[in-house]
Design an enzyme around this catalytic site. Structure first.
Site, short mmCIF file in Angstrom:
data_model
loop_
_atom_site.label_atom_id
_atom_site.label_comp_id
_atom_site.label_asym_id
_atom_site.label_seq_id
_atom_site.Cartn_x
_atom_site.Cartn_y
_atom_site.Cartn_z
N HIS B 68 17.19 25.49 30.57
CA HIS B 68 15.80 25.16 30.24
C HIS B 68 15.35 24.03 31.16
O HIS B 68 16.00 22.98 31.24
CB HIS B 68 15.67 24.75 28.77
CG HIS B 68 15.92 25.89 27.83
ND1 HIS B 68 16.69 25.78 26.71
CD2 HIS B 68 15.49 27.18 27.87
CE1 HIS B 68 16.73 26.96 26.09
NE2 HIS B 68 15.99 27.82 26.77
N ARG B 70 13.05 21.69 31.41
CA ARG B 70 12.66 20.33 31.07
C ARG B 70 13.81 19.47 30.57
O ARG B 70 13.64 18.28 30.35
CB ARG B 70 11.57 20.35 29.99
CG ARG B 70 11.96 21.06 28.68
CD ARG B 70 10.73 21.27 27.82
NE ARG B 70 11.02 21.98 26.58
CZ ARG B 70 10.08 22.31 25.70
NH1 ARG B 70 8.81 22.00 25.92
NH2 ARG B 70 10.41 22.95 24.59
N GLU B 71 14.98 20.06 30.41
CA GLU B 71 16.13 19.32 29.85
C GLU B 71 16.93 18.68 30.98
O GLU B 71 18.05 19.09 31.30
CB GLU B 71 16.96 20.28 28.97
CG GLU B 71 16.12 20.77 27.78
CD GLU B 71 16.68 22.01 27.08
OE1 GLU B 71 17.84 22.39 27.31
OE2 GLU B 71 15.92 22.62 26.29
N ARG B 126 9.70 25.08 30.25
CA ARG B 126 11.00 25.45 29.68
C ARG B 126 11.59 26.71 30.35
O ARG B 126 12.79 26.79 30.62
CB ARG B 126 10.79 25.72 28.19
CG ARG B 126 11.97 26.33 27.43
CD ARG B 126 11.55 26.61 25.98
NE ARG B 126 12.47 27.49 25.29
CZ ARG B 126 13.49 27.07 24.54
NH1 ARG B 126 13.72 25.78 24.39
NH2 ARG B 126 14.28 27.92 23.93
N ASN B 143 17.48 31.57 27.91
CA ASN B 143 18.49 31.58 26.85
C ASN B 143 18.15 32.56 25.73
O ASN B 143 18.67 32.46 24.63
CB ASN B 143 18.67 30.17 26.26
CG ASN B 143 20.09 29.94 25.77
OD1 ASN B 143 21.04 30.55 26.29
ND2 ASN B 143 20.25 29.08 24.79
N ARG B 144 17.27 33.53 26.04
CA ARG B 144 16.98 34.63 25.13
C ARG B 144 17.08 35.96 25.88
O ARG B 144 16.78 37.01 25.30
CB ARG B 144 15.55 34.52 24.54
CG ARG B 144 15.26 33.24 23.78
CD ARG B 144 15.99 33.20 22.44
NE ARG B 144 15.58 32.06 21.64
CZ ARG B 144 16.07 30.82 21.80
NH1 ARG B 144 16.98 30.57 22.74
NH2 ARG B 144 15.64 29.83 21.02
N HIS B 196 22.39 21.57 27.25
CA HIS B 196 20.97 21.53 26.91
C HIS B 196 20.64 20.15 26.34
O HIS B 196 21.49 19.27 26.30
CB HIS B 196 20.66 22.58 25.83
CG HIS B 196 20.88 23.98 26.24
ND1 HIS B 196 19.85 24.81 26.63
CD2 HIS B 196 22.01 24.73 26.34
CE1 HIS B 196 20.33 26.01 26.94
NE2 HIS B 196 21.64 25.99 26.77
N ALA B 197 19.42 19.98 25.96
CA ALA B 197 18.98 18.77 25.24
C ALA B 197 17.76 19.18 24.38
O ALA B 197 17.06 20.11 24.75
CB ALA B 197 18.59 17.68 26.23
N TYR B 248 19.55 26.63 14.61
CA TYR B 248 18.72 27.72 14.05
C TYR B 248 19.18 29.03 14.67
O TYR B 248 19.90 29.04 15.67
CB TYR B 248 17.23 27.51 14.31
CG TYR B 248 16.87 27.04 15.71
CD1 TYR B 248 16.52 25.72 15.95
CD2 TYR B 248 16.91 27.91 16.79
CE1 TYR B 248 16.23 25.28 17.23
CE2 TYR B 248 16.61 27.49 18.07
CZ TYR B 248 16.27 26.17 18.28
OH TYR B 248 15.98 25.72 19.56
N GLU B 270 24.06 20.17 22.94
CA GLU B 270 22.71 19.61 22.93
C GLU B 270 22.90 18.10 23.08
O GLU B 270 23.39 17.45 22.16
CB GLU B 270 21.98 19.94 21.61
CG GLU B 270 21.67 21.41 21.42
CD GLU B 270 20.42 21.86 22.17
OE1 GLU B 270 19.72 20.98 22.74
OE2 GLU B 270 20.15 23.07 22.20
#
Lengths: 99, 308
Positions: B68, B70-71, B126, B143-144, B196-197, B248, B270
């Site tokens: 992602h 922005r991380e 992202r 990541n999907r 990630h973050a 989640y 994370e």
């Protein structure tokens, strides 16, 4: 300013819906205001008891906060000015190089 | 030299790739740089193969950062890891054992197009930067986009959503390239780690469903020991557990795909923090974040070298 100062006045707000009703209301509000969700990554994941952090633009923040108050949903402002936080993220040297 | 490059600031994509080229030339005994494909916008997808060369097949650990865009703390950690490995190979017996017995495939920036876009245009971007002919919106959530319960719960079929799963699995050239690389080497890869973050968590499968993995006790004990090691540095607490219940439910994630492909230890970190700075973790916190995370990664790696 970095990114042409586009994030000036933008906020990041934390909300934790305490009931299913609040979670449902929040989802509607997030859709309505087209927020940038920091966590969770998807509006559909918002549920009772889950921490949600949203980035909202300067133009929308007042109306969004009013909607939250009308719905009686508690919130906390994590970052009151995103541009300020952005400028502090990196050293002055990094920022100068980037500009 | 390693000393001239700062590991406590965020770097542009160009700087990171120049750094990789530099290490490839100056540390050829332990580093070999590879290109595994091209991004949507035509950028090379570089990885570093880190470890003592061996004529025989060695097991490996895959580490990727920056799925992602922005991380940013993710790519900062990947660079830190490489730096630590090179600097402590001779002085740290644990690191020497790690690099002698294993290879590490490090991908400092997975989503190169997105990272560059977040550096230059939209700090909070992202997704990837692929274009959709029918919609005005760009990008797919990398990541999907993996072929594991693709586009089920926690992902979106709408191209303008941040969790857009893409038109089909592995539609993103970055995802396809990494999937191809890992699939070819799956017999030798013992662990998949993705950074990630932000949330301060160490997650393992499954993300896409509420269920217990077959090797739960080994993975869970590795996670427990890793977060304990992490906490020993500065007292920072990380939660750990299956991604679906700890964070989640999300389908199509790289971690679930890696596990399904046969990699026995698949983790997603994370990193810091839990919301005070969020994605804007200050550069002054890069060092403590990376130092503590290093302990966790070393712990997991040494766990792999023992039989569970």
């Amino acid at each position: 300013y970095l990114y042409n100062n586009r994030y000036a006045g933008d906020k990041v707000i934390r909300l934790i819906p305490e009931t299913k009703r609040e979670a449902h209301v929040l989802k509607d509000i997030y859709h309505q205001f087209k927020v940038d969700l920091w966590q969770p990554s998807s509006i559909s994941s918002v549920s009772e008891g889950m921490v949600t952090d949203v980035h909202v633009s300067r133009n929308s923040s007042q109306n969004l906060l009013m909607s939250l108050q009308q719905a009686n949903i508690q919130y906390e402002i994590l970052i009151s000015d995103l541009q300020e936080a952005l400028e502090k993220e990196s050293s002055w040297r990094t920022n100068r190089n980037r500009r | 030299s390693l000393g001239d490059y700062s590991y406590e600031v965020y770097h542009s994509l160009e700087e990171i790739q120049n750094w990789m080229h530099h290490l490839n030339k100056t540390h050829s005994g332990l580093i070999h740089m590879l290109s595994i494909g091209k991004s949507y916008e035509g950028r090379s997808l570089f990885i570093l193969k880190l470890g003592k060369r061996s004529r025989h097949h060695k097991r490996a650990v895959w580490i990727d950062c920056g799925i992602h865009a922005r991380e940013w703390i993710g790519p900062a950690f990947c660079q830190w890891f490489v730096k630590e490995a090179l600097q402590t190979y001779r002085s740290d017996p644990a690191m020497r054992r790690m690099l002698n017995h294993l290879y590490f495939y490090i991908m400092p920036v997975f989503n190169v197009d997105g990272y560059h876009f977040s550096w230059t245009s939209d700090r909070f971007w992202r997704k990837t930067r692929s274009r959709n002919s029918r919609f005005r919106c760009h990008g797919v959530d990398a990541n999907r986009n993996w072929k594991v319960k693709w586009c089920d719960e926690g992902a979106s079929l709408y191209p303008c959503d941040d969790t857009y799963c893409g038109p089909f699995p592995e539609s993103e050239p970055e995802v396809k390239a990494v999937a191809h690389f890992l699939r070819k080497r799956r017999k030798y890869i013992s662990a998949y780690l993705s950074f990630h973050a932000y949330a301060q968590m160490l997650l393992y499968p499954y993300s896409y469903k509420y269920a217990t993995i077959p090797n739960f006790s080994c993975v869970e004990s590795a996670a427990y020991n890793a977060v304990s090691a992490l906490q020993s540095a500065y007292g920072v607490r990380y939660r750990f557990g299956p991604a679906s219940s700890t964070l989640y439910v999300s389908s199509g994630s790289s971690m679930d795909w890696a596990y399904k492909t046969g990699i026995p230890y698949a983790f997603a970190f994370e990193l810091r923090d839990t919301g005070h700075f969020g994605f804007l973790l200050p550069e002054s916190l890069i060092k403590p974040t990376c130092t503590e995370t290093m302990l966790a990664v070393k712990n997991i790696t040494l766990h792999l070298l023992k039989k569970c």
